[in-house]
Design an enzyme around this catalytic site. Structure first.
Site, mmCIF file in Angstrom:
data_model
loop_
_atom_site.group_PDB
_atom_site.id
_atom_site.type_symbol
_atom_site.label_atom_id
_atom_site.label_comp_id
_atom_site.label_asym_id
_atom_site.label_seq_id
_atom_site.Cartn_x
_atom_site.Cartn_y
_atom_site.Cartn_z
ATOM 1 N N THR A 75 -34.266 10.076 -8.883
ATOM 2 C CA THR A 75 -35.724 10.151 -9.070
ATOM 3 C C THR A 75 -36.491 9.762 -7.806
ATOM 4 O OG1 THR A 75 -35.389 9.590 -11.397
ATOM 5 C CG2 THR A 75 -37.616 9.301 -10.526
ATOM 6 N N TYR A 130 -43.940 14.930 -21.051
ATOM 7 C CA TYR A 130 -43.670 13.574 -20.581
ATOM 8 C C TYR A 130 -43.941 12.528 -21.664
ATOM 9 C CZ TYR A 130 -42.854 15.030 -15.709
ATOM 10 O OH TYR A 130 -42.334 15.573 -14.562
ATOM 11 N N ARG A 188 -34.194 16.461 -3.681
ATOM 12 C CA ARG A 188 -35.096 15.329 -3.432
ATOM 13 C C ARG A 188 -34.695 14.565 -2.172
ATOM 14 N NH1 ARG A 188 -35.120 13.426 -9.786
ATOM 15 N NH2 ARG A 188 -36.937 14.652 -10.487
ATOM 16 N N PHE A 204 -47.157 4.576 -14.532
ATOM 17 C CA PHE A 204 -47.268 5.797 -13.729
ATOM 18 C C PHE A 204 -47.622 7.024 -14.567
ATOM 19 C CE2 PHE A 204 -42.752 5.266 -14.838
ATOM 20 C CZ PHE A 204 -42.439 6.512 -15.372
ATOM 21 N N ARG A 250 -29.441 18.503 -12.513
ATOM 22 C CA ARG A 250 -29.809 17.101 -12.215
ATOM 23 C C ARG A 250 -29.052 16.614 -10.971
ATOM 24 N NH1 ARG A 250 -33.842 14.359 -15.149
ATOM 25 N NH2 ARG A 250 -32.583 12.460 -15.053
ATOM 26 N N LYS A 296 -42.545 21.186 -8.960
ATOM 27 C CA LYS A 296 -43.801 20.468 -9.194
ATOM 28 C C LYS A 296 -44.849 20.883 -8.153
ATOM 29 C CE LYS A 296 -41.364 16.485 -11.207
ATOM 30 N NZ LYS A 296 -41.217 15.010 -11.168
ATOM 31 N N HIS A 304 -38.407 18.971 -11.499
ATOM 32 C CA HIS A 304 -38.022 18.393 -12.783
ATOM 33 C C HIS A 304 -36.838 19.184 -13.318
ATOM 34 C CE1 HIS A 304 -38.149 17.017 -16.941
ATOM 35 N NE2 HIS A 304 -37.942 18.286 -17.249
ATOM 36 N N ASN A 352 -41.622 14.086 -6.343
ATOM 37 C CA ASN A 352 -40.219 14.343 -6.025
ATOM 38 C C ASN A 352 -39.798 15.786 -6.267
ATOM 39 O OD1 ASN A 352 -40.206 14.342 -8.765
ATOM 40 N ND2 ASN A 352 -38.998 12.467 -9.010
ATOM 41 N N GLU A 386 -38.353 21.396 -24.062
ATOM 42 C CA GLU A 386 -39.141 21.716 -22.857
ATOM 43 C C GLU A 386 -39.243 23.219 -22.635
ATOM 44 O OE1 GLU A 386 -37.212 19.418 -19.789
ATOM 45 O OE2 GLU A 386 -37.866 17.512 -20.662
#
Ligand code: DAT
Ligand code: MG
Length: 138
Positions: A93, A51, A104, A59, A87, A11, A121, A118, A132
């Site tokens: 998260t 998203y 993270r 948010f 993940r 990100k 993704h 964070n 995606e």
């Protein structure tokens, strides 16, 4: 058949903080393979699709503004059970409580903003990975 592909984003906070290399190094060190890699500025329409499940949440708009705030890195990563595996590398998260040892947990923190920044993704299912990968590399 356990070989999968997942969509990873570094990100804008990760790119701005110069952490892209560390994220990609962790993916490669784990044994996964990079099959596509791009540095780009996201478009609003891409993010609305990416998203979509969060539309209407408090948010959502801060999340889109954050994701539009600078360049990001998109990657397709391949390996057996890589969706679950990335993940696990990424961690929870919320960076404050993400386990140490995760991306993270080691590299992220809370900045007191409306959206969690964070760093990364990762797709959460084979269906979202396919969708995606189409959004970012279609
Ligand atoms: P993840 O990225 O771990 O899959 P998610 O899909 O639930 O998490 O949410 C997408 C992003 O939105 C997440 O990475 C950070 C942000 N976010 C999620 N829940 C939030 C919340 N309650 N407050 C602030 N930001 C949040
Ligand atoms: Mg998610």
């Amino acid at each position: 058949m356990t070989t999968e592909r997942t969509l990873v984003l570094v990100k804008p906070d990760g790119v701005a903080r110069g952490l892209t290399g560390q994220v990609l190094a962790r993916i490669e060190a784990k044994g996964y393979r990079l099959v596509e890699l791009r540095l780009l500025h996201a478009e609003r329409a891409q993010l609305e699709q990416h998203y979509a499940e969060h539309q209407g949440k408090p948010f959502f708009e801060p999340l889109l503004e954050f994701m539009l705030s600078g360049p990001l890195v998109a990657a397709v990563v391949e390996g057996d059970r890589v969706i679950e595996g990335f993940r696990s590398l990424a961690g929870a998260t919320e960076p404050t409580t993400a386990a140490p040892g995760t991306i993270r947990g080691d590299l992220g923190r809370d900045w007191g903003l409306a959206v969690q920044q964070n760093l990364v993704h990762g797709s959460d299912s084979p269906e979202s990975a396919e969708c995606e990968i189409g959004i970012w590399f279609g």
